[in-house]
Design an enzyme around this catalytic site. Structure first.
Site, PDB file in Angstrom:
ATOM      1  CB  SER A  64      -0.948   0.012   1.189  1.00  0.00           C
ATOM      2  OG  SER A  64      -2.014  -0.865   0.929  1.00  0.00           O
ATOM      3  CE  LYS A  67      -3.959   0.842  -1.000  1.00  0.00           C
ATOM      4  NZ  LYS A  67      -4.502   0.237   0.217  1.00  0.00           N
ATOM      5  CE1 TYR A 189      -5.106  -1.145  -4.085  1.00  0.00           C
ATOM      6  CE2 TYR A 189      -5.681  -3.467  -4.155  1.00  0.00           C
ATOM      7  CZ  TYR A 189      -5.325  -2.343  -3.437  1.00  0.00           C
ATOM      8  OH  TYR A 189      -5.172  -2.423  -2.072  1.00  0.00           O
ATOM      9  CE1 TYR A 235      -4.543   1.803   4.555  1.00  0.00           C
ATOM     10  CE2 TYR A 235      -2.833   0.638   5.762  1.00  0.00           C
ATOM     11  CZ  TYR A 235      -3.368   1.081   4.578  1.00  0.00           C
ATOM     12  OH  TYR A 235      -2.722   0.825   3.416  1.00  0.00           O
ATOM     13  CB  VAL A 253       0.018  -5.790   4.261  1.00  0.00           C
ATOM     14  CG1 VAL A 253      -1.185  -5.147   4.917  1.00  0.00           C
ATOM     15  CG2 VAL A 253      -0.215  -6.060   2.797  1.00  0.00           C
TER      16      VAL A 253
HETATM   17  N1  GLN Z   1      -2.500  -5.917  -1.354  1.00  0.00           N
HETATM   18  C1  GLN Z   1      -3.058  -5.471  -0.114  1.00  0.00           C
HETATM   19  C2  GLN Z   1      -4.575  -5.469  -0.222  1.00  0.00           C
HETATM   20  O1  GLN Z   1      -5.057  -4.986  -1.211  1.00  0.00           O
HETATM   21  C3  GLN Z   1      -2.564  -4.101   0.234  1.00  0.00           C
HETATM   22  C4  GLN Z   1      -3.060  -3.608   1.566  1.00  0.00           C
HETATM   23  C5  GLN Z   1      -2.036  -2.883   2.368  1.00  0.00           C
HETATM   24  O2  GLN Z   1      -0.829  -2.894   2.099  1.00  0.00           O
HETATM   25  N2  GLN Z   1      -2.481  -2.286   3.459  1.00  0.00           N
HETATM   26  O3  GLN Z   1      -5.272  -5.927   0.649  1.00  0.00           O
END
Ligand code: GLN
Length: 299
Positions: A64, A67, A189, A235, A253
Site C-alpha cells: 500500500s 498508494k 491495483y 489506516y 502490509v
Molecule cells: N494488497 C493489499 C490489499 O489490497 C494491500 C493492503 C495494504 O498494504 N495495506 O489488501
C-alpha cells in the site's frame, strides 16, 4: 546532523526484537514466506545526505505504500477533478473495510484505504488506458533513479485471492463510481501492490515529498499528500502514529513504512511482521526511536 550513526544505533537497539512482535501478512503465500526477522532502514535528505542500515538495500513488496505514488500520478493528471469521487477523511476502519462504502454511496473516505486506491486506479485507467501500468513503472523508475519492476508472482496471487478487493470494486461499480471494467482497474491495483523496492529506493523515490514537489507535483499538492499521509496513511492507527511519531507516514502490509519530514528528509523502514492494524510493528518502533533521537517532528 550525521544520520548514519543514528540509523546504525536504531538497527542495533532493535536487533534482538526482530521477528518477535506481530505477524507477517499471510493472505498470499508470496508474502507469508518472508522471514519475519528482516529489518532495514534508509533515508535521504534535502542536502543530499543518505544513510542505510540493516536490510535497507533488500527489495520487498511495497504493497500500500504504492498508494502515495498512484495518488501523485492521478493528481498530476486530474488536478481537482480527482476529488469528485474520493474523500479526504480518516476512515477509522481497517484498510479493506466495506462498511463505510454502503453508507457513503460508493465514495471512499480517502485515497489510502483500499477502496480509495481502487478509485484512483480507475481514474488512471481512464487517463492512460492499457498503458497505466507502464506509466506507473516510468514514474517509479524516474523517482528511484533506477528501473523498478512488478513482482508478477505477487500480482498473480493478489488477483487469485483478492476477493475483498473484488467486492470493494464491484460495490463501487454498482454505485456508478467506477468508469472502467472492474478487471482492468484491479489489474492496475494488484500490480501497484506488487511493486518491489528497497528502503533505499523508497526513501529516494518519496523525496519529492520533502522537497516541495521537486517538479513532480506542485508545492500545494505535496502539502496535501503529506496531510493525507498524516491523517490516513496508516489506516486506523493514524492517530497513534501522529501521537507517537509525528511525521506523515504511509505503510504497506509488506512491512514497509515511508515517513516524510518536510524540507528535511524521507525515511523508509522495513520489518515484515505487522501489528493488528496492518502496520509494521518494529517499523513503528524504529520510527519512534528515530524521532526521539533526532527531535524531528512536524509539530
Ligand atoms: N494488497 C493489499 C490489499 O489490497 C494491500 C493492503 C495494504 O498494504 N495495506 O489488501
Amino acid at each position: 546532523m550525521d544520520f548514519q550513526p543514528i540509523l546504525d544505533d536504531i538497527a542495533a537497539t532493535l536487533a534482538a526484537d526482530r521477528g518477535l512482535h506481530g505477524q507477517v501478512a499471510s493472505y498470499i503465500p508470496a508474502l507469508a514466506r518472508i522471514d519475519a526477522r528482516h529489518f532495514g532502514l534508509a533515508l535521504t535528505t534535502t542536502e543530499g545526505q543518505s544513510a542505510v542500515a540493516g536490510d535497507g538495500a533488500l527489495p520487498f513488496s511495497i504493497q500500500s505504500i504504492s498508494k502515495v505514488f498512484t495518488l501523485t500520478l492521478a493528481m498530476q493528471q486530474l488536478g481537482e477533478d480527482l476529488w469528485a469521487r474520493i474523500g479526504r477523511e480518516p476512515s477509522g476502519d481497517p484498510f479493506n473495510s466495506l462498511v463505510q462504502l454502503e453508507h457513503e454511496q460508493g465514495k471512499p473516505r480517502n485515497p489510502f484505504i483500499n477502496a480509495g486506491a481502487i478509485a484512483v486506479a480507475d481514474r488512471l485507467v481512464s487517463v492512460f488506458g492499457h498503458r497505466a501500468k507502464a506509466e506507473l513503472l516510468a514514474l517509479m523508475g524516474g523517482l528511484a533513479g533506477e528501473p523498478i519492476a512488478f513482482d508478477e508472482e505477487v500480482a498473480a496471487s493478489e488477483a487469485q485471492t483478492g476477493f475483498r478487493n473484488l467486492a470493494l470494486a464491484n460495490f463501487m461499480k454498482s454505485f456508478g463510481k467506477l468508469d472502467n471494467p472492474v478487471d482492468a482497474v484491479l489489474d492496475l491495483y494488484f500490480h501497484q501492490c506488487a511493486l518491489r523496492m528497497s528502503c533505499v529506493q523508497l526513501a529516494r523515490a518519496a523525496s519529492y515529498l520533502c522537497r516541495d514537489g521537486a517538479g513532480i507535483c506542485t508545492e500545494r499538492q505535496t502539502r496535501r499528500i503529506n496531510a493525507l499521509m498524516l491523517t490516513c496513511g496508516t489506516y486506523d492507527a493514524a492517530g497513534e502514529f501522529a501521537f507517537r511519531i509525528g511525521l506523515p507516514c504511509k505503510s504497506g502490509v509488506g512491512g514497509g513504512i515511508v515517513a516524510v519530514m518536510p524540507d528535511r528528509l524521507t525515511l523508509a523502514v522495513w520489518s515484515p511482521a505487522l501489528d493488528a492494524t496492518g502496520n509494521s510493528a518494529l517499523g513503528m518502533r524504529a520510527l519512534e526511536l528515530f524521532v526521539a533521537r533526532t527531535g524531528l517532528s512536524v509539530f
